[in-house]
Structures are given as C-alpha cells and as structure tokens.
Design an enzyme around this catalytic site. Structure first.
Site, PDB file in Angstrom:
ATOM      1  N   SER A 140      49.495  36.390  29.995  1.00  0.00           N
ATOM      2  CA  SER A 140      48.945  37.203  31.091  1.00  0.00           C
ATOM      3  C   SER A 140      47.783  38.059  30.604  1.00  0.00           C
ATOM      4  CB  SER A 140      50.040  38.100  31.676  1.00  0.00           C
ATOM      5  OG  SER A 140      50.649  38.861  30.656  1.00  0.00           O
ATOM      6  N   HIS A 162      39.732  45.358  76.492  1.00  0.00           N
ATOM      7  CA  HIS A 162      39.590  43.898  76.634  1.00  0.00           C
ATOM      8  C   HIS A 162      38.152  43.446  76.377  1.00  0.00           C
ATOM      9  CE1 HIS A 162      43.480  44.178  78.848  1.00  0.00           C
ATOM     10  NE2 HIS A 162      42.915  45.253  79.354  1.00  0.00           N
ATOM     11  N   SER A 220      18.485  34.579  56.309  1.00  0.00           N
ATOM     12  CA  SER A 220      18.915  33.187  56.270  1.00  0.00           C
ATOM     13  C   SER A 220      17.906  32.391  55.475  1.00  0.00           C
ATOM     14  CB  SER A 220      19.027  32.641  57.688  1.00  0.00           C
ATOM     15  OG  SER A 220      18.904  31.227  57.674  1.00  0.00           O
ATOM     16  N   LYS A 244      16.394  35.706  61.027  1.00  0.00           N
ATOM     17  CA  LYS A 244      17.754  36.238  60.947  1.00  0.00           C
ATOM     18  C   LYS A 244      17.879  37.519  60.127  1.00  0.00           C
ATOM     19  CE  LYS A 244      21.212  33.833  61.913  1.00  0.00           C
ATOM     20  NZ  LYS A 244      22.160  34.123  62.977  1.00  0.00           N
ATOM     21  N   GLU A 299      30.917  41.390  57.565  1.00  0.00           N
ATOM     22  CA  GLU A 299      31.738  40.176  57.658  1.00  0.00           C
ATOM     23  C   GLU A 299      32.612  39.994  56.425  1.00  0.00           C
ATOM     24  OE1 GLU A 299      29.078  37.126  60.352  1.00  0.00           O
ATOM     25  OE2 GLU A 299      28.376  37.607  58.345  1.00  0.00           O
ATOM     26  N   TYR A 328      65.277  42.234  35.068  1.00  0.00           N
ATOM     27  CA  TYR A 328      63.917  41.724  34.865  1.00  0.00           C
ATOM     28  C   TYR A 328      63.896  40.198  34.890  1.00  0.00           C
ATOM     29  CZ  TYR A 328      59.358  40.597  33.005  1.00  0.00           C
ATOM     30  OH  TYR A 328      58.104  40.066  32.867  1.00  0.00           O
ATOM     31  N   GLN A 380      55.749  38.999  36.368  1.00  0.00           N
ATOM     32  CA  GLN A 380      54.389  38.967  35.835  1.00  0.00           C
ATOM     33  C   GLN A 380      53.379  38.611  36.934  1.00  0.00           C
ATOM     34  OE1 GLN A 380      53.741  37.682  31.725  1.00  0.00           O
ATOM     35  NE2 GLN A 380      52.489  36.038  32.550  1.00  0.00           N
ATOM     36  N   LYS A 420      50.785  41.273  39.138  1.00  0.00           N
ATOM     37  CA  LYS A 420      49.553  41.973  38.747  1.00  0.00           C
ATOM     38  C   LYS A 420      48.306  41.489  39.477  1.00  0.00           C
ATOM     39  CE  LYS A 420      51.741  42.743  34.491  1.00  0.00           C
ATOM     40  NZ  LYS A 420      52.890  42.073  35.172  1.00  0.00           N
TER      41      LYS A 420
END
Ligand code: ARG
Length: 467
Positions: free
Chosen positions: A30, A163, A284, A290, A297, A324, A329, A332
């Site tokens: 890890s 709405h 773009s 654009k 986003e 344990y 592990q 994380k």
C-alpha cells in the site's frame, strides 16, 4: 551470536521459510498511496516512543536515538528524497526499515507494545482530524465569497424557480445565500463528528491490548486526542469515523454540484444571467465561439466519485468479522480521493465566485417573465378580503386571458382587471413591481433585503460593502 545491523527482511521473517512471491509483494503493498500518511505516522511514532521512555520500557538514550532517526526520515519525505524499496509493504514498514538503516538495531525497540493495526488506526484518525479542519477552512472561504457576492447583488431582482419554471421574483443575494446556508450545515456536520474522530486507538495492540505498562493517556495528550478508545477490538477494526467523514464530504459534493448546475444553466446563452470569468472557462478546439463552464461541470462530475467513495467503504466494512482484516487497507484510496476532490473543488469554486459578473438587466427582465407576479395579484385580492382559494382562481383566469392575448400582467388596464374582480383598484399598481414583491416577503427566512441582511449577520458574514 553476531547482532544484526540491518532490519529483518520482513517483520515476520522468523515464521516463514520461503520469501514472499514478487507478485504478492506488489499486490499487498500500500506504500504507493499510504506514504501520504508519513507525517501522521512519524508523529504518532514519536509520541509512542516518548511514552515508552517515560514508562521506562526503553531507555531515554534509546528514545533519543529513535526520535533522531524518525525526524531524519520525516525530512527525507518532506524533501521527496526518501527512497522506497519494493519490499516496503506500507508506510509503517518503510519508516521502520529506514530507521534501522539510520539508527541501527535500536530501531527494533520502537515497535514494542504496538502493532500496525493500532498504528494505522491512529494515523488515519490524525489524518481525518487534520482534514476536517482544512475542509472547514475552505467551506468558510467559499461562504465568504458567497457573502461578498450577495452583498454586491443585495438588491438584484432575479427569477426564482420551482420545477425550473419561473415561480416568483426573488433577490439574487437570497439565492446565493441559500448555498451559504447549506455550507453552514456542512460545517456543523464536520464539527459534530470531530469528538468521535478525536479518540486514540494506539495501545490497542494487534487486537487484544498489550502486556506492557504503557500510559495511553500520555500518548493521547501528546497527540492532542481528547479521549482513548475503550475497546481494543473495536479500535483496530472500525472505520466508522471515515464513513462519517466520507458522508459529510459526499454531501458537500452534492451541494457544490447543485450550485455548479445553477452556474452552468445561468451561463448558457439561453439564460445569460452570468458571465463566466475567462480565467475560469475553457474554449473549444473546434468551435471558435465557445466559452465552456468546464470548472463547474467538473465539480458537478466529482460528486459522483464522492458518493461512490462513501459507498465503497461501507461495502468494504459490511460483514467484516472481528477484528482487524486486511480488507481495511482499502479504506485509504477512497478517503484520499474524496479529500482531494472536495478540497480542490472548494478552492477553485471560491475563486470563481469572487469573479462572477451577473447580468442584472437580464435577471430583472426574467424576474417577471412567465407571470411570476401572479401570486402578488392573488395576495392583493386576499388582502381585500377575498378567500385566497377564490383569489387564486380569479388570477388564474387573468393569466389565461394574458396567455391567449400574449399580454403581460403588468400591462393590463385597471378596467381589464376589474372585469375579473371588482375589488381591483389603483392600489394594485405597486403590487406588480418585482422589487416591491420581494420587499413584502418579510416573514423570517423570506427574500426581503432585511431578511437577506439578517442571514449575512447570522452567518457572521460582512454586511458592509467594500467597493
Ligand atoms: N497497511 C495496513 C493497512 O492499511 C496496515 C496494517 C497491516 N496490518 C496487518 N496485520 N497486516 O491496513
């Protein structure tokens, strides 16, 4: 027998005759992600070491040697000069291996009365505690940016939607502070969970506690934990404090996502309520015209991961037998991912909010489009003694009349209004002004300017413009 000056190849090498398969080594490791915990790991080791010396489990001299080595290792990590080995299974083993290299065999005494199981639980609590504070700081910064924007737009009339259909005029400041209110609850959620995070697991050993005469309260004091865990099995195996944190982060993500959705809509050509600052928009590669809201986003998109990370840990924990298990592990990466996503989103959003320029004229026009003052007319008739249900019915007919003739409510003559109900008189005019409509909403929590200022005060945000 000659004493060994290099660490045993593996912490458990005594039990095994054969070396670990290389693929297993890679699979179980890890270190690539948990080395991020080096500050916490070393801080906790130093506290543990000081306690061992205080309790005379190791000598003061040994403690000094160990701590000197740990400080040196921390510097290596800080300067990115630490060289990990493929055999360093995780951050704990990596630090210990390096400690052997720097301090010699005394390094082997650090792990007295300790297991990696209580060690990792401690590191993670220190990490979560630190990031609760960091996320809270960033939430506050975003609140302040929203508060400043609300102050600039205190009297800007905007359309309020339900709405996504025009509903009633509101103040833009009221809309912005709706997000500040959400963030306030997010902050209080973080504050609520802190006392459950701030509990020391170290001293629980692998699962059953330790036979050494340790002083857990001393370690807690050194690491500024407000309590020590009361059950060693629970302490090494539960990760509910991470679940709570991931839940709080997921909800922050959902709140930010909603705000970003508003910004995305508002910056579209169809709405044109806000001009995205160029520093926060992208173009773009194909369409020269654009200007895209990619930042908003991406923040909206990240909420998906935040929810997924919460679910991921819940599923990992479900069905784990006491105590344990190595499954843990897997806690994380979701944790780190959510922390990074939320902290970076909050940071960039706060910067963007302080640069937003709202199109007040467009908003004002849109505020009364779609018959948003119809409720005012109904309220007006109700104030003249007509039961609200009946007033609603009458105004409904007026709206239909306008729809059929492509007229606006504000354009109708008094004679036209009176043809629907004789209670209309000249005093109706001010009711058809959007600012007046907003100002009338004085019941606490409504959109009147006084209420907006009260919100700024309640959130301890500035009520004085600095222009
Ligand atoms: N890297 C491990 C984890 O993240 C540390 C604890 C390992 N304990 C063990 N018994 N294998 O959970």
């Amino acid at each position: 027998m000659k004493r060994r000056h290099i660490p045993p190849a593996k912490a458990w090498s005594g039990r095994f005759a054969k070396p670990t398969d290389e693929a297993v080594e890679r699979f179980c490791s890890s270190l690539s992600f948990d080395q991020r915990l080096y500050e916490e790991d070393i801080e906790a080791s130093i506290a543990h070491c000081r306690m061992l010396a205080k309790q005379k489990i190791i000598s003061q001299r040994e403690a000094r040697q160990i701590i000197r080595g740990l400080n040196a290792i921390r510097e290596e990590f800080r300067h990115a000069t630490f060289v990990p080995l493929p055999t360093d299974e995780d951050i704990h083993m990596a630090v210990e291996r390096r400690l052997y290299e720097l301090a010699g065999p005394v390094a082997g005494k650090l792990h007295t009365a300790r297991s990696r199981n209580d060690q990792i639980a401690t590191d993670l609590r220190l990490f979560v505690r630190r990031h609760i504070a960091e996320v809270d700081r960033r939430l506050r910064t975003l609140q302040e940016a929203l508060g400043a924007a609300a102050l600039r737009e205190l009297h800007t009339v905007a359309p309020g939607f339900t709405h996504l259909q025009p509903a009633q005029p509101i103040l833009l400041s009221h809309h912005l502070l709706a997000y500040a209110a959400m963030l306030e609850r997010d902050r209080s959620r973080l504050a609520d969970q802190l006392p459950r995070v701030n509990v020391l697991p170290l001293g629980s050993g692998a699962l059953a506690g330790t036979t050494f005469n340790i002083d857990r309260n001393y370690v807690a004091k050194l690491l500024k934990f407000s309590a020590i865990s009361m059950n060693s099995l629970d302490a090494v195996s539960d990760r509910d404090f991470i679940v709570e944190f991931l839940a709080a982060l997921a909800l922050i993500g959902v709140h930010l996502s909603r705000f970003c959705e508003d910004l995305i809509l508002w910056s579209s050509a169809q709405f044109s309520f806000v001009d995205l600052p160029e520093e926060f928009a992208t173009g773009s590669s194909m369409m020269p015209q654009k200007k895209n809201p990619d930042v908003a986003e991406l923040i909206r998109g990240k909420s998906g991961r935040l929810v997924a990370n919460l679910v991921s840990l819940l599923v990992t924990l479900k069905g784990l037998p006491m105590s344990y298990n190595r499954d843990l592990q897997e806690d994380k990466e979701p944790l780190f991912d959510s922390v990074d996503a939320v902290e970076s989103s909050l940071d960039v959003l706060a910067r963007m909010v302080s640069k937003l320029r709202f199109n007040r004229e467009r908003m004002r026009e849109a505020a009364t489009a779609g018959f948003t003052l119809a409720t005012e007319l109904a309220d007006y008739l109700a104030s003249k003694g007509i039961p609200f249900r009946e007033a609603h019915e009458i105004v409904g007919r007026i709206v239909r009349y306008c729809v059929e003739r492509k007229r606006r409510l504000e354009e109708l003559s008094l004679a036209e209004l009176r043809s629907f109900c004789s209670k209309f008189d000249e005093s109706v005019r001010p009711w058809l002004d959007p600012l007046a409509a907003v100002a009338r909403r004085q019941a606490p929590g409504g959109t009147s300017p006084e209420n907006v200022k009260a919100q700024l005060r309640a959130l301890k945000l500035s009520t004085r413009s600095v222009s």
